[in-house]
Write a protein that holds these residues in place. Sequence first.
Motif, mmCIF file in Angstrom:
data_model
loop_
_atom_site.group_PDB
_atom_site.id
_atom_site.type_symbol
_atom_site.label_atom_id
_atom_site.label_comp_id
_atom_site.label_asym_id
_atom_site.label_seq_id
_atom_site.Cartn_x
_atom_site.Cartn_y
_atom_site.Cartn_z
ATOM 1 N N LEU A 1 20.263 -44.171 85.449
ATOM 2 C CA LEU A 1 20.759 -45.128 84.473
ATOM 3 C C LEU A 1 20.364 -44.631 83.088
ATOM 4 O O LEU A 1 19.185 -44.503 82.785
ATOM 5 C CB LEU A 1 20.160 -46.517 84.735
ATOM 6 N N VAL A 2 21.356 -44.342 82.254
ATOM 7 C CA VAL A 2 21.105 -43.756 80.941
ATOM 8 C C VAL A 2 21.251 -44.845 79.877
ATOM 9 O O VAL A 2 22.285 -45.508 79.790
ATOM 10 C CB VAL A 2 22.069 -42.598 80.646
ATOM 11 N N VAL A 3 20.198 -45.014 79.068
ATOM 12 C CA VAL A 3 20.176 -46.068 78.054
ATOM 13 C C VAL A 3 19.854 -45.453 76.697
ATOM 14 O O VAL A 3 19.446 -44.293 76.605
ATOM 15 C CB VAL A 3 19.140 -47.163 78.406
ATOM 16 N N GLY A 4 20.012 -46.256 75.640
ATOM 17 C CA GLY A 4 19.691 -45.789 74.298
ATOM 18 C C GLY A 4 20.622 -46.410 73.279
ATOM 19 O O GLY A 4 21.658 -46.984 73.632
ATOM 20 N N ILE A 5 20.251 -46.301 72.023
ATOM 21 C CA ILE A 5 21.060 -46.903 70.965
ATOM 22 C C ILE A 5 22.222 -45.989 70.591
ATOM 23 O O ILE A 5 22.203 -44.791 70.860
ATOM 24 C CB ILE A 5 20.209 -47.228 69.721
ATOM 25 N N ASN A 6 23.237 -46.586 69.985
ATOM 26 C CA ASN A 6 24.386 -45.800 69.539
ATOM 27 C C ASN A 6 23.946 -44.727 68.542
ATOM 28 O O ASN A 6 23.096 -44.979 67.687
ATOM 29 C CB ASN A 6 25.419 -46.701 68.869
ATOM 30 N N GLY A 7 24.532 -43.554 68.671
ATOM 31 C CA GLY A 7 24.257 -42.472 67.737
ATOM 32 C C GLY A 7 23.195 -41.497 68.200
ATOM 33 O O GLY A 7 22.970 -40.476 67.558
ATOM 34 N N ALA A 8 22.544 -41.791 69.314
ATOM 35 C CA ALA A 8 21.486 -40.899 69.798
ATOM 36 C C ALA A 8 22.041 -39.717 70.586
ATOM 37 O O ALA A 8 21.305 -38.780 70.901
ATOM 38 C CB ALA A 8 20.488 -41.678 70.660
ATOM 39 N N GLY A 9 23.331 -39.740 70.900
ATOM 40 C CA GLY A 9 23.928 -38.672 71.695
ATOM 41 C C GLY A 9 23.919 -38.995 73.177
ATOM 42 O O GLY A 9 23.895 -38.095 74.011
ATOM 43 N N LYS A 10 23.996 -40.279 73.516
ATOM 44 C CA LYS A 10 23.859 -40.723 74.905
ATOM 45 C C LYS A 10 24.997 -40.228 75.795
ATOM 46 O O LYS A 10 24.759 -39.600 76.830
ATOM 47 C CB LYS A 10 23.762 -42.252 74.922
ATOM 48 N N THR A 11 26.244 -40.515 75.390
ATOM 49 C CA THR A 11 27.379 -40.135 76.225
ATOM 50 C C THR A 11 27.509 -38.616 76.317
ATOM 51 O O THR A 11 27.799 -38.058 77.376
ATOM 52 C CB THR A 11 28.674 -40.748 75.675
ATOM 53 N N THR A 12 27.271 -37.938 75.211
ATOM 54 C CA THR A 12 27.293 -36.475 75.221
ATOM 55 C C THR A 12 26.232 -35.917 76.151
ATOM 56 O O THR A 12 26.469 -34.959 76.890
ATOM 57 C CB THR A 12 27.072 -35.935 73.794
ATOM 58 N N SER A 13 25.049 -36.521 76.123
ATOM 59 C CA SER A 13 23.962 -36.063 77.001
ATOM 60 C C SER A 13 24.320 -36.264 78.468
ATOM 61 O O SER A 13 23.955 -35.442 79.318
ATOM 62 C CB SER A 13 22.670 -36.819 76.669
ATOM 63 N N ILE A 14 25.040 -37.341 78.775
ATOM 64 C CA ILE A 14 25.478 -37.565 80.153
ATOM 65 C C ILE A 14 26.388 -36.430 80.613
ATOM 66 O O ILE A 14 26.258 -35.911 81.729
ATOM 67 C CB ILE A 14 26.186 -38.923 80.277
#
Length: 359
Positions: free
Chosen positions: A162-175
């Motif tokens: 489960l990947v969490v974090g605030i917008n702008g941290a690169g979350k979707t790209t990191s996935i």
Amino acid sequence: MFGFIKRKRKNETVPATAETISPETTNLAQSPSDASSVALKEEKPAELSQSDPSPSNSGPADLNQALEKTKRSFSDGMADFLLGKKSIDSSVLDELETRLLSADVGIDATTTIIDELQNNISRKTINDVDALQAKLAEIMKTILQPCELPLDTGTAKPFVILVVGINGAGKTTSIGKLAHHFIQQGKSVMLAAGDTFRAAAVEQLQQWGQRNNVPVVSQGTGADPASVIFDAVQSASSKNIDIIIADTAGRLHTQDNLMEELAKIKRVLGKIDANAPHETLIVMDAGFGQNALHQVQQFHDSIGLTGLAVTKLDGTAKGGILFSIANTLNLPVRFIGVGEGINDLRPFNAAEFVDALLE
């Protein structure tokens, strides 16, 4: 090591990394926004158009070069200061302390480093620049070593991240990069589009599914994230998938309702597997500095994190944030992001990181 005396100051600059993928090139159909009318969609891999802004597929970035901004502000600055010095005095430690704080090492970690160096100087085990360099590297590696705990995905199948974090941290790209990393290990991967709050998030994840040739389970914007991820895990189980990576909405730590949404996702997953999610990974932007530490702590207090992925270390002069993380948070750093290429999210290695920083 630092190369304090031998290395000349480099003049090149390192461009900031673009960690987000524009959704404008996608042409995928939207599902209805009414969650009750959304049918489960498992997106099949499709060919990308030539205009798709996929990141470079070149080899992984050189870590020394990726940390150039931090090195310029810390190591190179110390090199200039120490040039010609034959002995270690209080001015050296004062300057080192300033450089550490400027690199966002943090007050606690900086104090630990300076105190240990001062003790060694008092015992006369450090009496010249070379000895200072060696001891500094040793102390920094000791601080980071407890954070070096690689993620073991072999303990469950499917292993749910489960990947969490605030917008702008690169979350979707990191996935997307995580999916590539596991595929390179021979694992089968499925993605779950649990960020149903932001309109472009589903399309971005679908693009990453296409790039990695892996299925993406999604519903529509506004659908219940817990339902999407629940369905994805069931689908992964039926298809004998090794790893499922679930995206979630980018959320600020002050938004209690969104934190409760994450807690709900974890409760729902627990109905399938009492141990799921097996990893709750927060993506943290290194450029956010000390503010990010507070955000991570709030996430941890609310839902219980098990690991971090620290992104955009190549785009900031504050790469020392990892030391502050180690000294403040009792969490492993699973991955670090050091470039925009698909290979540039790598497992964290403490000794490698310190050697690259002080090279």
